[in-house]
Design an enzyme around this catalytic site. Sequence first.
Site, PDB file in Angstrom:
ATOM      1  CG  ASN A 190      35.620  20.512  27.649  1.00 12.98           C
ATOM      2  OD1 ASN A 190      36.514  20.370  26.918  1.00 12.98           O
ATOM      3  ND2 ASN A 190      35.640  20.758  28.873  1.00 12.98           N
ATOM      4  CG  ASN A 241      37.817  16.665  36.444  1.00 17.77           C
ATOM      5  OD1 ASN A 241      36.724  16.686  36.204  1.00 17.77           O
ATOM      6  ND2 ASN A 241      38.782  17.517  36.974  1.00 17.77           N
ATOM      7  CG  HIS A 251      40.914  22.011  37.429  1.00 22.10           C
ATOM      8  ND1 HIS A 251      39.404  21.585  38.343  1.00 22.10           N
ATOM      9  CD2 HIS A 251      41.804  23.134  38.135  1.00 22.10           C
ATOM     10  CE1 HIS A 251      39.716  22.750  39.085  1.00 22.10           C
ATOM     11  NE2 HIS A 251      41.222  23.539  38.722  1.00 22.10           N
TER      12      HIS A 251
END
Length: 208
Positions: free
Chosen positions: A14, A108, A110
């Site tokens: 990422n 974040n 997920h």
Amino acid sequence: MLNVTVLVSGGGTNLAALIDSVEKGDIDNAVITTVISNKKDAYALTRAKEHGINGLCISPKDYSDRDEFADAMLEALSEAKTDLVVLAGYLVIVPEKIIKEYKGRIINIHPSLIPSHCGPGFYGLHVHESVLARGNKVTGATVHFVDEGTDTGPIIIQKAVYVKNDDTPESLQRRVMEEAEWLILPEAVKLIADGKVVIENNIAKIVD
């Protein structure tokens, strides 16, 4: 220009998607100034070095307690003049004092469609194992703000990925990354950098 610090524990795929988006100019209002890992041998730190980005290892194991660890992290974030903290596969619980200091400025990624398959214990392959065990036909990824809970902060972006009959946790994990995570994380950073994300009543909204 938004100064971004990326926290990561592993290979940093990422992170690579973010770096690529910045270098191609898709993200033009943000720069990745620092990458912090809790593991000194994390390949993410190698990725950072290859692109001229400052890399640091700050591990909870090197400090006597969580407060000392939190203080070290806060010092590093301050030195990097951090505007936005991005958790990109970061497998350490973020200390509460950091969440309070950077409230509304930590996001974040997920690997599921929150609120499904999230919370304590849902990370990495465990998420995709759970999706397959439940027989979900659709999964995906979510970018959300970080609060004091686990995967409970306001949702910014979600993207769906269809589950195939012959999927394994590994194949599903790869496809969720390729079809969702690597797309929506850079998109979320760009939206935030462009001032297009606001939080109202604990709900994140994208505005024009």
